[in-house]
Design a protein around this motif. Structure first.
Motif, PDB file in Angstrom:
ATOM      1  N   PHE A   1       0.840  -1.193   0.000  1.00 43.78           N
ATOM      2  CA  PHE A   1       0.000   0.000   0.000  1.00 43.78           C
ATOM      3  C   PHE A   1       0.876   1.245   0.000  1.00 43.78           C
ATOM      4  N   GLU A   2       0.408   2.215  -0.727  1.00 44.21           N
ATOM      5  CA  GLU A   2       1.126   3.501  -0.674  1.00 44.21           C
ATOM      6  C   GLU A   2       0.464   4.385   0.353  1.00 44.21           C
ATOM      7  N   LEU A   3       1.277   5.199   0.956  1.00 46.86           N
ATOM      8  CA  LEU A   3       0.711   6.133   1.919  1.00 46.86           C
ATOM      9  C   LEU A   3      -0.171   7.124   1.177  1.00 46.86           C
ATOM     10  N   PRO A   4      -1.309   7.446   1.743  1.00 45.33           N
ATOM     11  CA  PRO A   4      -2.167   8.418   1.050  1.00 45.33           C
ATOM     12  C   PRO A   4      -1.528   9.802   1.047  1.00 45.33           C
ATOM     13  N   SER A   5      -1.852  10.523   0.011  1.00 45.23           N
ATOM     14  CA  SER A   5      -1.314  11.877  -0.077  1.00 45.23           C
ATOM     15  C   SER A   5      -2.088  12.786   0.866  1.00 45.23           C
ATOM     16  N   GLY A   6      -1.554  14.006   1.025  1.00 44.65           N
ATOM     17  CA  GLY A   6      -2.195  14.962   1.916  1.00 44.65           C
ATOM     18  C   GLY A   6      -3.632  15.243   1.508  1.00 44.65           C
ATOM     19  N   ALA A   7      -3.873  15.357   0.221  1.00 41.97           N
ATOM     20  CA  ALA A   7      -5.217  15.678  -0.256  1.00 41.97           C
ATOM     21  C   ALA A   7      -6.169  14.536   0.056  1.00 41.97           C
ATOM     22  N   GLU A   8      -5.666  13.318  -0.102  1.00 45.96           N
ATOM     23  CA  GLU A   8      -6.522  12.166   0.196  1.00 45.96           C
ATOM     24  C   GLU A   8      -6.892  12.144   1.672  1.00 45.96           C
ATOM     25  N   ILE A   9      -5.884  12.422   2.493  1.00 44.27           N
ATOM     26  CA  ILE A   9      -6.169  12.449   3.934  1.00 44.27           C
ATOM     27  C   ILE A   9      -7.219  13.500   4.240  1.00 44.27           C
ATOM     28  N   GLN A  10      -7.067  14.663   3.591  1.00 41.16           N
ATOM     29  CA  GLN A  10      -8.063  15.715   3.783  1.00 41.16           C
ATOM     30  C   GLN A  10      -9.463  15.213   3.438  1.00 41.16           C
ATOM     31  N   SER A  11      -9.564  14.506   2.326  1.00 38.85           N
ATOM     32  CA  SER A  11     -10.899  14.071   1.898  1.00 38.85           C
ATOM     33  C   SER A  11     -11.432  12.995   2.837  1.00 38.85           C
ATOM     34  N   ILE A  12     -10.525  12.155   3.324  1.00 38.09           N
ATOM     35  CA  ILE A  12     -10.965  11.124   4.279  1.00 38.09           C
ATOM     36  C   ILE A  12     -11.521  11.785   5.535  1.00 38.09           C
ATOM     37  N   ILE A  13     -10.772  12.791   6.005  1.00 38.21           N
ATOM     38  CA  ILE A  13     -11.226  13.460   7.225  1.00 38.21           C
ATOM     39  C   ILE A  13     -12.562  14.142   6.994  1.00 38.21           C
ATOM     40  N   ALA A  14     -12.682  14.775   5.835  1.00 43.04           N
ATOM     41  CA  ALA A  14     -13.943  15.457   5.532  1.00 43.04           C
ATOM     42  C   ALA A  14     -15.091  14.455   5.521  1.00 43.04           C
ATOM     43  N   SER A  15     -14.826  13.302   4.920  1.00 40.78           N
ATOM     44  CA  SER A  15     -15.877  12.282   4.835  1.00 40.78           C
ATOM     45  C   SER A  15     -16.248  11.769   6.224  1.00 40.78           C
ATOM     46  N   LEU A  16     -15.223  11.569   7.050  1.00 42.91           N
ATOM     47  CA  LEU A  16     -15.485  11.107   8.411  1.00 42.91           C
ATOM     48  C   LEU A  16     -16.314  12.129   9.177  1.00 42.91           C
ATOM     49  N   GLN A  17     -15.930  13.399   8.994  1.00 46.33           N
ATOM     50  CA  GLN A  17     -16.675  14.441   9.705  1.00 46.33           C
ATOM     51  C   GLN A  17     -18.123  14.474   9.267  1.00 46.33           C
ATOM     52  N   ALA A  18     -18.323  14.267   7.967  1.00 43.07           N
ATOM     53  CA  ALA A  18     -19.693  14.258   7.467  1.00 43.07           C
ATOM     54  C   ALA A  18     -20.450  13.074   8.043  1.00 43.07           C
ATOM     55  N   SER A  19     -19.724  11.956   8.204  1.00 36.75           N
ATOM     56  CA  SER A  19     -20.400  10.736   8.663  1.00 36.75           C
ATOM     57  C   SER A  19     -20.797  10.815  10.131  1.00 36.75           C
ATOM     58  N   VAL A  20     -20.030  11.553  10.909  1.00 37.17           N
ATOM     59  CA  VAL A  20     -20.279  11.576  12.350  1.00 37.17           C
ATOM     60  C   VAL A  20     -21.702  12.033  12.636  1.00 37.17           C
ATOM     61  N   GLY A  21     -22.204  12.921  11.794  1.00 31.88           N
ATOM     62  CA  GLY A  21     -23.564  13.411  11.981  1.00 31.88           C
ATOM     63  C   GLY A  21     -24.603  12.312  11.945  1.00 31.88           C
ATOM     64  N   PHE A  22     -24.276  11.220  11.281  1.00 37.35           N
ATOM     65  CA  PHE A  22     -25.218  10.104  11.193  1.00 37.35           C
ATOM     66  C   PHE A  22     -25.077   9.123  12.359  1.00 37.35           C
ATOM     67  N   PHE A  23     -24.135   9.406  13.230  1.00 35.13           N
ATOM     68  CA  PHE A  23     -23.707   8.410  14.204  1.00 35.13           C
ATOM     69  C   PHE A  23     -23.991   8.865  15.628  1.00 35.13           C
ATOM     70  N   ILE A  24     -24.821   9.883  15.753  1.00 34.61           N
ATOM     71  CA  ILE A  24     -24.972  10.507  17.065  1.00 34.61           C
ATOM     72  C   ILE A  24     -25.561   9.570  18.128  1.00 34.61           C
ATOM     73  N   PRO A  25     -26.608   8.812  17.833  1.00 35.37           N
ATOM     74  CA  PRO A  25     -27.133   7.938  18.897  1.00 35.37           C
ATOM     75  C   PRO A  25     -26.077   6.965  19.409  1.00 35.37           C
ATOM     76  N   GLU A  26     -25.272   6.431  18.511  1.00 39.97           N
ATOM     77  CA  GLU A  26     -24.243   5.483  18.914  1.00 39.97           C
ATOM     78  C   GLU A  26     -23.198   6.168  19.794  1.00 39.97           C
ATOM     79  N   ILE A  27     -22.840   7.392  19.415  1.00 39.56           N
ATOM     80  CA  ILE A  27     -21.863   8.135  20.233  1.00 39.56           C
ATOM     81  C   ILE A  27     -22.449   8.402  21.617  1.00 39.56           C
ATOM     82  N   TYR A  28     -23.706   8.819  21.592  1.00 39.14           N
ATOM     83  CA  TYR A  28     -24.372   9.100  22.858  1.00 39.14           C
ATOM     84  C   TYR A  28     -24.377   7.859  23.751  1.00 39.14           C
TER      85      TYR A  28
END
Lengths: 536, 511
Positions: free
Chosen positions: B2-29
């Motif tokens: 595997f190649e290490l992801p580039s900075g831009a990819e990491i950015q997009s992963i983080i953005a996607s994760l942040q977007a996903s957290v909104g769907f995960f609130i009951p579980e977090i709670y």
């Protein structure tokens, strides 16, 4: 009106729930009041009933129709269940019978001492469910009432019954449930196959189901699906036949009767068995008329087997109650025979026989209960010469026994005669009718024989009672540990005399009942007349 | 490599994760609630009060708020297709939280806990953890996520089963549960790996697309679905993966038995439906070359075997918990019937049946606990005469059992009605299954009625007629459950409409 007559006993049951269980008398009186109110309502319904309207496929009276449940069912559309009550000529006689027998059952329950509160709650639940069955016109509602009867009956036999009550109760429960679960499948199949012409929706309405043009072609029970229509008819028939009970599904009945306390035997024989044949008339036959036509012969044969086999079994019984139970099976055979005839005479006879069987058999079981209360045994050979010591009892027994064997002048004669007129005039059932007539002879045999052994002659050496010479110098009999009146007391007379009066009156002048029946029966015969299914 | 992801990819992963957290609130709670409970347990150690139980109840109830808000969110996948939110998932979120709450309530009623364990400790936290795990099971849309969530549920369940450490039966049950669980998880993972080998995908929807476009070796496919079924079958307790359940149900603390028999089973069903409906759709002729067997035939086999085996073997049971264990095997069979029809109505019927099963089974176990509190026994023989000494408990238990048989006017009847309607809506195709279903339910009447038989028809062997009162709160709670069972048996439209609403599954097109 109909809702009230159905739910009055349940309301009484709820009232009883609030009464402390030590107040036995209040509990009994509440039940009696509810039963009497039911009787008054039944009379009002009867007075207001217009016998010229046929019913069956429409024109029901006292109709109450409100949407009960409406929901979306998957990709199938909506499921609609209606709270739909109404009476026609077929059900109104049964409503009156049920009200009458329920009231008499309450009186007969007066002697119940064990867990009175629980007893009457269950009794009232049972009374409501029975009444509900006779007035429900929505199959789903009918099914709910039908099944609700089982549990109270199970407990009423199981808790207040005789020594072998556990066996009898679970046997009753399993048998009837076995019959009714198939009914559930047929009910679902019918729902998917029938459209209500008024709304265009699928429906549980028995009225809509009784018109063959409402069936959808290609549906599981549609007019072209011959195989499944036959299967559905047969399983429905078995479900109802278990309740009748028809040979070979009858074995639960003698057990249940022998173990059940007297009032429950009265209810069982007086009303519950009628539900089997009522179900056939209301559901089984009009919904599948072509299968009914194909199976008239078979139904007739089973009717004849019931008549003759039941009579033979009765002849062999040593236990009086068991004898009456088998005689009850035998007499339900006439109903089946009349239905199998398929003509107006036979059908009217069958329905009239249902009513008469209800009153006469109730009387028989009450009379058996009277002697059992005193002697704590029902063995026929333990009695002898009772007539001279208990004259009133002996007189009533004689009337009941003769009514049961079909003596002219008593109501049983008219219905049995009508059944035979119908059965002889139908080509299909004529040979069966010829054989069935023998049943009357055997019926006379066991009834007269038991009458002779118990009431005539002398006290036997091993009898269930002693002879004592009273203060007046006459011989009296004495039952061990029986404190009450030797002959019938007031309460017992109050239960029996109305039934005797009805039996005699309807034997001389049957029109009050027949008049209500005929229009509906003619309509039923028309609905059942051979239809060519492929033309639908 | 595997190649290490580039900075831009990491950015997009983080953005996607942040977007996903909104769907995960009951579980977090719920995770926060889990931690809070552990902390409270540490702080308030030794105190004999219901603080933990109340906190758990209130906390779980609070999660309804967050779950309810999710109705507004669009159905879809998030966390890179690991997790899914749809009406189907929401149904199970409510279901599991509610069953967690009921488990807490009936634990509070169970006096056996007072004698068996000194401190209730992490018990409630584990119940919450199991709720989280089951919610994740119902929401997983990826093989990895399925495995992880199932293991989370299983491990908490092992601990909870063996919670009475000094009780040999409880420990034995936990060990049996663990051994069976380990084997069936192993089989399931093997099945997953075969599916991955066939499709090179772990996301259920992508697996389905891959199977549709590229075809597959039918032998491998049937083998892998069979293996996966071992895992799911173990969770739902269907024959022949049921061997653990009688022992575990009998040995486990009764609230856990109730919890496992309802919630854990439902979680298994959620997963089973999502997996088979979405990943390996049944198109009627896909695997016909292999003896005409596909996963649908396997499910039919499982269903029939469960209905017959569960109901017949229950006839000989002398212990009420064991009897209910066999009955729960049979109910798994009925539930499978709804899945077999593979249409919207079938799904609706299954979900409805789960709701009815939830109410009546929890109710039955609750009464069993109350009776055991007073008599110290779960043997059928010791139920003699209870109808007199505990009138309300007797009546309530009778209602729940009648509902389990499927007699009107109870909720269980409507459940059966829905299931059989779903079968018969297919015409005569599944008629024979419906016939087996109703015949076995007649058999079930016999053993269910053994309990009222002992309670009402037989006299108590102790002759003194004393009233055993389980206490006012328990009486009220029991009465409420009983009335609900009857009320919803007469007016079931709301539940049914909810089940229909919930039958929508993301990525699913049923015909």
């Amino acid at each position: 009106m109909l809702s009230l007559i159905v739910f009055l006993p349940i309301i009484a049951g709820l009232v009883i729930l609030a009464v402390p269980s030590s107040q036995k008398q209040i509990i009994r009186i509440v039940s009696l009041l509810a039963a009497l109110a039911q009787g008054v309502l039944a009379v009002l319904i009867w007075r207001g009933y217009n016998p010229s309207l046929p019913g069956i496929t429409g024109s029901f009276q006292y109709v109450e129709k409100v949407p009960w449940i409406s929901l979306q069912l998957g990709g199938f559309g909506s499921l609609n269940i209606e709270y739909f009550l109404g009476v026609d000529g077929i059900s109104i006689t049964m409503v009156i019978l049920t009200a009458l027998i329920s009231a008499i059952g309450v009186l007969s329950s007066w002697t119940i001492q064990k867990q009175v509160k629980g007893y009457f709650i269950l009794y009232n639940l049972l009374a409501s469910a029975m009444m509900g069955c006779f007035v429900a016109l929505d199959f789903f509602l009918f099914y709910v009432f039908w099944e609700v009867m089982l549990l109270p009956m199970y407990f009423l036999i199981g808790i207040w019954g005789g020594p072998n009550r556990e066996y009898a109760a679970i046997k009753f429960f399993l048998y009837t449930l076995f019959g009714s679960v198939f009914m559930l499948l047929v009910m679902i199949g019918l729902y998917f196959s029938v459209l209500d012409p008024a709304t265009g929706n699928h429906t549980f309405s028995l009225v809509a189901m009784a018109t063959q043009t409402n069936y959808i072609k290609g549906a599981i029970l549609g007019p072209d699906n011959v195989f499944w229509r036959y299967v559905a008819f047969i399983v429905l028939f078995i479900g109802f036949a278990i309740k009748v009970p028809m040979f070979p599904f009858h074995t639960w009945l003698p057990d249940a009767h022998v173990e059940a306390p007297t009032p429950i035997s009265v209810i069982l024989a007086g009303v519950l068995l009628k539900l089997g044949t009522y179900g056939m008339i209301r559901i089984n036959f009009p919904l599948f008329p072509e299968v009914f036509h194909a199976s008239m012969y078979v139904i007739g044969i089973f009717g004849a087997i019931n008549i003759i086999y039941g009579a033979f079994c009765a002849l062999a019984q040593k236990d009086l109650k068991k004898m009456v139970a088998y005689s009850s099976i035998s007499h339900m055979g006439y109903v089946l025979l009349g239905l199998a005839a398929g003509n107006s005479e036979g059908m009217v006879g069958a329905l009239y026989q249902m009513f008469n069987h209800g009153t006469i058999t109730a009387m028989l079981f009450l009379l058996v209960g009277v002697i059992y209360d005193r002697a704590h045994t029902r063995q026929i050979e333990k009695f002898g010469g009772l007539a001279s010591y208990m004259p009133v009892y002996a007189a009533l027994v004689t009337v009941a026994w003769f009514a049961s064997l079909g003596l002219p002048g008593l109501s049983g004669f008219i219905s049995e005669a009508l059944v035979f007129v119908g059965a002889f005039s139908s080509e299909t059932t004529r040979p069966i009718a010829m054989v069935s007539v023998l049943g009357i002879v055997f019926g006379a045999a066991y009834l007269l024989w038991s009458l002779q052994r118990m009431f005539l002659g002398q006290r036997r050496s091993d009898a269930a009672y002693d002879l004592v010479v009273g203060d007046d110098g006459h011989e009296h009999i004495h039952f061990h540990d029986w404190k009450g009146k030797l002959d019938l007391d007031g309460r017992e007379l109050a239960m029996l005399v109305p039934l005797v009066v009805i039996t005699i009156f309807l034997g001389i002048y049957p029109m009050p009942v027949l008049g209500m029946l005929t229009t509906s029966i003619n309509k039923l015969v028309e609905v059942l007349s051979p239809v060519v299914m492929s033309h639908l | 490599m595997f190649e290490l992801p580039s900075g831009a990819e990491i950015q997009s992963i983080i953005a996607s994760l942040q977007a996903s957290v909104g769907f995960f609130i009951p579980e977090i709670y719920l995770s926060l609630l889990f931690m809070l409970l552990i902390v409270i347990d540490l702080v308030a150690k030794g105190r004999k009060n219901n603080l933990l139980a109340i906190t758990t109840l209130v906390g779980l109830a609070g999660s309804f708020f967050f779950i309810y808000q999710q109705h507004a969110l669009p159905a879809g996948e998030f966390f890179f297709g690991m997790y899914v939110l749809d009406e189907f998932a929401l149904f199970f979120k409510y279901f599991f939280v509610l069953s967690g709450m009921l488990a807490v309530v009936i634990t509070m009623a169970d006096e056996q806990f007072d004698s068996e364990v000194k401190s209730i400790g992490e018990y409630y936290a584990l119940i919450v953890a199991m709720v989280i795990g089951m919610i994740m099971m119902a929401c997983s849309s990826d093989l990895l996520m399925i495995f992880l969530s199932m293991e989370l549920v299983s491990f908490t369940a092992y601990i909870l089963t063996g919670y009475f450490k000094r009780n040999a039966r409880s420990s034995e049950a936990a060990l049996k549960y663990l051994v069976y669980g380990a084997v069936s998880s192993g089989l399931m993972v093997y099945g997953f790996s075969l599916i991955y080998g066939l499709t090179a995908q772990t996301n259920l929807i992508k697996i389905s697309a891959e199977l549709a476009t590229h075809g597959y070796d039918p032998l491998v496919m049937i083998f892998s679905t069979l293996l996966v079924l071992a895992g799911f079958g173990y969770k739902i307790g269907a024959v022949p993966f049921h061997f653990w359940s009688p022992d575990v149900y009998e040995g486990a603390p009764t609230p856990i038995t109730a919890y496992l028999s309802v919630a854990s089973k439902a979680a298994g069903f959620a997963l089973l439906m999502r997996f088979y409906y979405i990943a390996v759709p049944h198109d009627g002729h896909a695997y016909e070359d292999i003896l005409g067997i596909d996963w649908l035939s396997l499910l039919i086999l499982l269903s029939v075997a469960s209905m017959i085996y569960g109901n017949v073997v229950a006839l000989w049971q002398k212990n009420v918990k064991r009897l209910l264990a066999y009955s729960s095997i049979a109910h798994a069979g009925y539930l499978l019937l709804g899945i077999i029809v593979m249409d919207e109505l079938g799904t609706q019927a299954t979900l409805f049946y789960l709701l009815s099963y939830f109410l009546m089974n929890f109710g039955a176990f609750y009464v069993v606990i109350l009776i055991a509190n007073k008599t110290g026994s779960e043997n059928l023989d010791d139920y003699r005469g209870l109808g007199k000494s505990m009138p309300l408990a007797g009546a309530a238990l009778t209602v729940f059992l009648i509902s389990l048989v499927g007699l009107p006017p109870t909720l269980g009847f409507i459940g059966k009605l829905m299931i059989f309607s779903a079968l018969l809506a297919k015409g005569s195709l599944y008629m024979w299954l419906a016939l087996i279903g109703i015949m076995t339910s007649v058999i079930s009447l016999y053993y269910y009625m053994l309990i009222p038989l002992n309670m009402y028809l037989r006299e108590s062997r102790h002759h003194e007629e004393k009233q055993l009162s389980p206490g006012m709160p328990a009486q009220i709670f029991m009465a409420v459950l009983m009335i609900l069972t009857i009320y919803f048996g007469l007016f079931f439209a709301p539940l049914s409409d909810f089940a229909k609403y919930s039958s929508a599954m993301f990525g699913l097109t049923l015909h």
